[in-house]
Scaffold this active site. Structure first.
Site, mmCIF file in Angstrom:
data_model
loop_
_atom_site.group_PDB
_atom_site.id
_atom_site.type_symbol
_atom_site.label_atom_id
_atom_site.label_comp_id
_atom_site.label_asym_id
_atom_site.label_seq_id
_atom_site.Cartn_x
_atom_site.Cartn_y
_atom_site.Cartn_z
ATOM 1 N N LYS A 1 41.464 49.295 40.897
ATOM 2 C CA LYS A 1 41.483 48.028 40.147
ATOM 3 C C LYS A 1 42.149 48.255 38.782
ATOM 4 O O LYS A 1 43.074 49.038 38.693
ATOM 5 C CB LYS A 1 40.067 47.470 40.030
ATOM 6 C CG LYS A 1 39.368 47.409 41.399
ATOM 7 C CD LYS A 1 38.087 46.652 41.399
ATOM 8 C CE LYS A 1 37.525 46.650 42.813
ATOM 9 N NZ LYS A 1 36.342 45.814 42.959
ATOM 10 N N GLU B 1 39.375 39.606 44.468
ATOM 11 C CA GLU B 1 39.570 39.342 43.033
ATOM 12 C C GLU B 1 40.884 38.611 42.794
ATOM 13 O O GLU B 1 40.996 37.773 41.898
ATOM 14 C CB GLU B 1 39.511 40.677 42.257
ATOM 15 C CG GLU B 1 38.072 41.162 42.130
ATOM 16 C CD GLU B 1 37.919 42.669 42.117
ATOM 17 O OE1 GLU B 1 38.898 43.383 41.843
ATOM 18 O OE2 GLU B 1 36.792 43.141 42.397
ATOM 19 N N GLU C 1 35.639 42.896 53.358
ATOM 20 C CA GLU C 1 34.914 43.012 52.100
ATOM 21 C C GLU C 1 34.142 41.724 51.828
ATOM 22 O O GLU C 1 34.711 40.762 51.291
ATOM 23 C CB GLU C 1 35.891 43.271 50.949
ATOM 24 C CG GLU C 1 36.658 44.558 51.099
ATOM 25 C CD GLU C 1 37.072 45.141 49.754
ATOM 26 O OE1 GLU C 1 36.819 46.331 49.551
ATOM 27 O OE2 GLU C 1 37.610 44.411 48.916
ATOM 28 N N GLY D 1 31.254 45.115 43.908
ATOM 29 C CA GLY D 1 30.905 45.419 42.526
ATOM 30 C C GLY D 1 29.514 44.935 42.131
ATOM 31 O O GLY D 1 29.155 44.928 40.957
HETATM 32 P P1 PGA Z 1 33.227 48.136 44.948
HETATM 33 O O1 PGA Z 1 34.657 47.443 45.196
HETATM 34 O O2 PGA Z 1 33.211 49.384 45.813
HETATM 35 O O3 PGA Z 1 33.199 48.445 43.482
HETATM 36 O O4 PGA Z 1 32.195 47.156 45.374
HETATM 37 C C1 PGA Z 1 35.213 47.405 46.460
HETATM 38 C C2 PGA Z 1 36.518 46.651 46.404
HETATM 39 O O5 PGA Z 1 36.596 45.647 45.682
HETATM 40 O O6 PGA Z 1 37.513 47.030 47.067
#
Ligand code: PGA
Length: 255
Positions: free
Chosen positions: A15, A100, A170, A176
Site C-alpha cells: 500500500k 481501497e 478480499e 486492515g
Molecule cells: P491487510 O490488507 O492484510 O492489512 O488486511 C490486505 C489487503 O488489503 O490486501
C-alpha cells in the site's frame, strides 16, 4: 490449497508504505527468510520503490509487483503509469481493483476490466481483487456481488489469458480491521469463485487459477486459511511490512 493443481502465491501489498530506502531495507531482510519457499513470493510496492525493489531482489526468488496500472499505453493521463513503463522496469505482477481503489479512487468493474486486459496484453500478471462489503454479507448477497465482479472484471479475457490471472478474494470488512474471515468463510467464497470461473471458462481452466485470500491474514492464521482446498495463497497488507511475519506466512504455504 491443492498443490497438485496450483502453486501457492503469497503476495505482500505494501500500500502507501515504505520509502525507497526503507523498501530496500525490508526486502534485504525478507530475502534470506524466504529463499527456500515453495510458493511464489511477491512484493507489490509503491511505484517509486519499484526500481530499488527490482535491484534489491536480483538473484533471489522474490518477484516485484505494482499496485495499479493504467490501461492506455501513453498519453495525456497526468499522474498515471502504463503497463509498458512497469514492464520495462522489471515488474511482473500488478494488483488491480483493490477495495481501497474502489472505495477511495472511483475504481469500477469497468475500469478494472480495462486495466486487466492491458496488463495481460503487456505480458504481466494481474492480481484482480474482489470482495463484498459488510452490508452486502449481512444482506446475504455475497455470492451475487462476487459473481458480478468476476464476470465484469474478466469480461473479454480469453481462456488462455485468464490462466495468467490471480484472483484475490478480499472481504472488505476484513481488510486492515484485524477481523479475518474464518477459514470456512474464506473457503466458501473461494470455492464459489472457482465455480463461477468454471462456468465462464471450463473446470480445467478454473482448476488452474490461483485464488488468494486477503484481509488480516497473518502469521497466526495463515496455516489454517491456506489449508483449505480453494485458498491458494494470500494477499497480505499489514503483516507484509514485518519481515518475520511475512516469512512465516510464506512458510505456512510450504506445509
Ligand atoms: P491487510 O490488507 O492484510 O492489512 O488486511 C490486505 C489487503 O488489503 O490486501
Amino acid at each position: 490449497m491443492n498443490k497438485t493443481l496450483r502453486k501457492a502465491v503469497i503476495a505482500g501489498n505494501w500500500k502507501m508504505n515504505k520509502t525507497p530506502s526503507e523498501a530496500k531495507a525490508l526486502l534485504t531482510e525478507i530475502a534470506p527468510l524466504v529463499k527456500d519457499a515453495e510458493a511464489e513470493v511477491i512484493a507489490c510496492v509503491p511505484y517509486v520503490d519499484i526500481a530499488v525493489a527490482v535491484e534489491t531482489v536480483k538473484g533471489t526468488n522474490i518477484k516485484i509487483g505494482a499496485e495499479n496500472a493504467h490501461w492506455e499505453e501513453k498519453g495525456a493521463f497526468t499522474g498515471e503509469i502504463s503497463t509498458g513503463m512497469l514492464k520495462e522496469i522489471g515488474v511482473e505482477y500488478v494488483v488491480l481493483g483493490h477495495s481501497e481503489r474502489r472505495q477511495y479512487f472511483g475504481e469500477t468493474d469497468e475500469t478494472v476490466n480495462l486495466r486487466t486486459k492491458a496488463v495481460l496484453a503487456a505480458g504481466l500478471k494481474p492480481i484482480v481483487c474482489v470482495g463484498e462489503l459488510l452490508k452486502e454479507r449481512e444482506t446475504n448477497i455475497t455470492q451475487e456481488v462476487i459473481a458480478r465482479q468476476i464476470k465484469l472484471d474478466l469480461l473479454g479475457v480469453s481462456a488462455e489469458d485468464v490462466k495468467n490471472v490471480v484472483i484475490a478474494y478480499e472481504p472488505v470488512w476484513a481488510i486492515g480491521t484485524g477481523k479475518t474471515a474464518t477459514a470456512e468463510q474464506a473457503e466458501e467464497v473461494c470455492a464459489f469463485i472457482r465455480e463461477t470461473l468454471a462456468k465462464l471458462y471450463s473446470k480445467e481452466v478454473a482448476d488452474s487459477i490461483t485464488i488468494q485470500y486477503g484481509g488480516s491474514m497473518n502469521d497466526g492464521n495463515a496455516a489454517e486459511l491456506l489449508g483449505k482446498e480453494n485458498v491458494d495463497g494470500g494477499l497480505i497488507g499489514g503483516a507484509s511490512l514485518v519481515a518475520e511475519k511475512f516469512a512465516a506466512i510464506v512458510s505456512a504455504a510450504n506445509a
